[in-house]
Design an enzyme around this catalytic site. Structure first.
Site, PDB file in Angstrom:
ATOM      1  N   LEU A 169      19.256 -51.108  -9.118  1.00  6.93           N
ATOM      2  CA  LEU A 169      19.337 -52.542  -9.451  1.00  6.93           C
ATOM      3  C   LEU A 169      18.800 -53.485  -8.576  1.00  6.93           C
ATOM      4  O   LEU A 169      19.314 -54.626  -8.626  1.00  6.93           O
ATOM      5  CB  LEU A 169      20.877 -52.936 -10.125  1.00  6.93           C
ATOM      6  CG  LEU A 169      21.412 -52.036 -11.135  1.00  6.93           C
ATOM      7  CD1 LEU A 169      22.986 -52.118 -11.413  1.00  6.93           C
ATOM      8  CD2 LEU A 169      20.906 -52.316 -12.301  1.00  6.93           C
ATOM      9  N   SER A 222      19.492 -53.556  -5.333  1.00 10.65           N
ATOM     10  CA  SER A 222      20.140 -54.235  -4.125  1.00 10.65           C
ATOM     11  C   SER A 222      19.638 -54.391  -2.884  1.00 10.65           C
ATOM     12  O   SER A 222      19.876 -55.168  -2.306  1.00 10.65           O
ATOM     13  CB  SER A 222      21.326 -53.035  -4.193  1.00 10.65           C
ATOM     14  OG  SER A 222      20.846 -51.950  -3.611  1.00 10.65           O
ATOM     15  N   SER A 223      18.613 -53.553  -2.744  1.00 13.27           N
ATOM     16  CA  SER A 223      17.917 -53.750  -1.143  1.00 13.27           C
ATOM     17  C   SER A 223      17.082 -54.901  -1.164  1.00 13.27           C
ATOM     18  O   SER A 223      17.033 -55.699  -0.373  1.00 13.27           O
ATOM     19  CB  SER A 223      17.361 -52.682  -0.658  1.00 13.27           C
ATOM     20  OG  SER A 223      16.428 -51.874  -1.731  1.00 13.27           O
ATOM     21  N   ASP A 239      10.959 -55.959  -8.093  1.00 12.36           N
ATOM     22  CA  ASP A 239      12.273 -56.543  -7.529  1.00 12.36           C
ATOM     23  C   ASP A 239      12.516 -57.908  -6.818  1.00 12.36           C
ATOM     24  O   ASP A 239      13.404 -58.600  -6.978  1.00 12.36           O
ATOM     25  CB  ASP A 239      13.172 -55.260  -6.558  1.00 12.36           C
ATOM     26  CG  ASP A 239      13.131 -53.889  -6.971  1.00 12.36           C
ATOM     27  OD1 ASP A 239      12.677 -53.727  -8.274  1.00 12.36           O
ATOM     28  OD2 ASP A 239      13.199 -53.089  -6.492  1.00 12.36           O
TER      29      ASP A 239
HETATM   30  C1  GLA Z   1      11.721 -49.467  -7.988  1.00  8.29           C
HETATM   31  C2  GLA Z   1      10.766 -50.316  -7.153  1.00  8.29           C
HETATM   32  C3  GLA Z   1      10.145 -51.332  -8.029  1.00  8.29           C
HETATM   33  C4  GLA Z   1       9.386 -50.619  -9.419  1.00  8.29           C
HETATM   34  C5  GLA Z   1      10.624 -49.868 -10.085  1.00  8.29           C
HETATM   35  C6  GLA Z   1       9.789 -49.112 -10.917  1.00  8.29           C
HETATM   36  O1  GLA Z   1      12.627 -50.442  -8.506  1.00  8.29           O
HETATM   37  O2  GLA Z   1      11.391 -51.010  -6.080  1.00  8.29           O
HETATM   38  O3  GLA Z   1       8.990 -51.942  -7.102  1.00  8.29           O
HETATM   39  O4  GLA Z   1       8.190 -49.926  -9.136  1.00  8.29           O
HETATM   40  O5  GLA Z   1      11.307 -49.027  -9.086  1.00  8.29           O
HETATM   41  O6  GLA Z   1       9.303 -49.931 -12.081  1.00  8.29           O
END
Ligand code: GLA
Length: 359
Positions: A112, A114-115, A159
């Protein structure tokens, strides 16, 4: 810390990936949203170039700003904020000593974001403290580099972009090649159920980086710059591609197609169609990308049986973590309750706003 004078405060949300799994580092498109669970960072400037980090979950970390470097052992949690300090300094932002307290509502290692939420909240806090601004996409890249540095996972920009650009009641369409960010209205009568399988993702264990390498190898074998430039037609033509690379490519190509189809369906108000795309996406994760687990598959089967659920898939990197189910709002509480009864930690949410800072 005493009083509130000189207190700076920032928060950044976690995210859900709705469609577009592993497309970000393949120059593709992704549809996601910020969630209403955030990481808070609050603190003050501090003399003598000291950095003091406190967390409600981990032991305190004290270090000097001069020659700041990543930590070992129990202090490793601080590498996300310290990674942001290092990256901001290298872009010329004048960081001074500071004291900060961190509190996270985003479940850790659940897929989700978080980092990224921690990195983005730290960056917003430090920029406020330094009275500086950076263009949002540059800030996203600063946080991405901090994460690469701290975790050794070569993740894309999904993210960070969702955490920064999230908008209440809107999903965010991110084109990872043009870097265009576009809000897409989320239907008024729908919600997401997020259910955490409790199986911690093993991103750093190398599977993520392995998928990254495989998709890039597939693009090279297909003679395209990135899998963004490939299509089902190219893949189905008689090309010589190792079976594993063919499956990895099929997933990325399918995910890009599903993102575009989702946008068209949403324009027509076809929520059922969007749910179907989530189901297709998970099936492709399971068989082509092999980033699901038996726990995630079981959770998804259970979710699909719940009242009002239109579709479900794993969200984020995979190999553990959480699923999302698209659900009619009227049934969401009951469906979430039933999923929680099956043992998963669940919550219901709608797309939320992005990161903020104030003092
Ligand atoms: C993780 C990575 C994202 C993306 C997803 C998969 O969350 O941090 O950059 O690659 O996996 O879509």
């Amino acid at each position: 810390m005493t009083g509130s004078q000189g207190l700076f405060w920032a928060e950044a949300p976690g995210r859900v990936e709705i469609l577009g799994n592993h497309t970000d580092y393949n120059e593709g498109v992704v549809l996601g949203a910020a969630i209403d669970r955030v990481v808070h960072v609050r603190g003050i400037a501090q003399a003598h170039g000291r950095i003091s980090l406190r967390s409600t979950s981990y032991s305190p970390v004290e270090t000097a700003l001069s020659g700041v470097r990543l930590q070992e052992g129990n202090a490793r949690w601080a590498n996300y904020p310290l990674g942001v300090v290092i990256e901001l300094l290298s872009t010329g932002v004048p960081i001074s000593g500071f004291w900060a307290e961190i509190e996270s509502e985003v479940p850790a290692a659940a897929g989700l974001g978080s980092s990224a939420a921690l990195s983005v909240a730290t960056a917003f806090f430090l920029l406020k403290l330094a009275r500086r601004e950076l263009p949002p996409l540059e800030l996203a890249r600063v946080c991405q580099r901090a994460e690469h540095r701290s975790a050794g996972v070569h993740s894309g920009l999904l993210d960070q972009v969702m955490s920064i650009f999230g908008q209440t009641n809107h999903m965010v369409l991110f084109d990872c090649r043009s870097e265009e960010v576009r809000p897409v209205a989320f239907p008024a009568d729908l919600a997401f159920i997020i259910a955490d399988s409790g199986i911690k993702r093993e991103l750093a264990a190398g599977k993520y980086n392995q998928r990254r390498a495989e998709t890039h190898a597939a693009a090279q074998a297909l003679g395209v710059r990135a899998l963004r430039d490939a299509s089902s037609a190219i893949l189905n033509a008689d090309v010589d591609l190792a079976p594993t690379l063919r499956r990895r490519a099929a997933h990325i190509i399918g995910e890009n197609e599903r993102v575009w189809r989702a946008c068209q369906l949403l324009e027509r108000g076809d929520a059922g169609g969007l749910g179907e795309l989530l189901n297709e996406s998970h099936e492709s994760s399971r068989t082509n990308f092999q980033n699901s687990t038996s726990e995630l598959d079981e959770l998804i089967d259970l979710a699909r049986k719940q009242p009002g659920v239109l579709g479900a898939r794993l969200t984020g990197g995979g190999f553990g973590g959480a699923i999302i189910a698209l659900c009619e709002t009227a049934s969401a509480a009951e469906a979430a309750h039933n999923l929680a009864h099956g043992g998963a930690q669940t919550f219901v949410c709608r797309p939320a706003g992005g990161a903020l800072a104030r003092n």
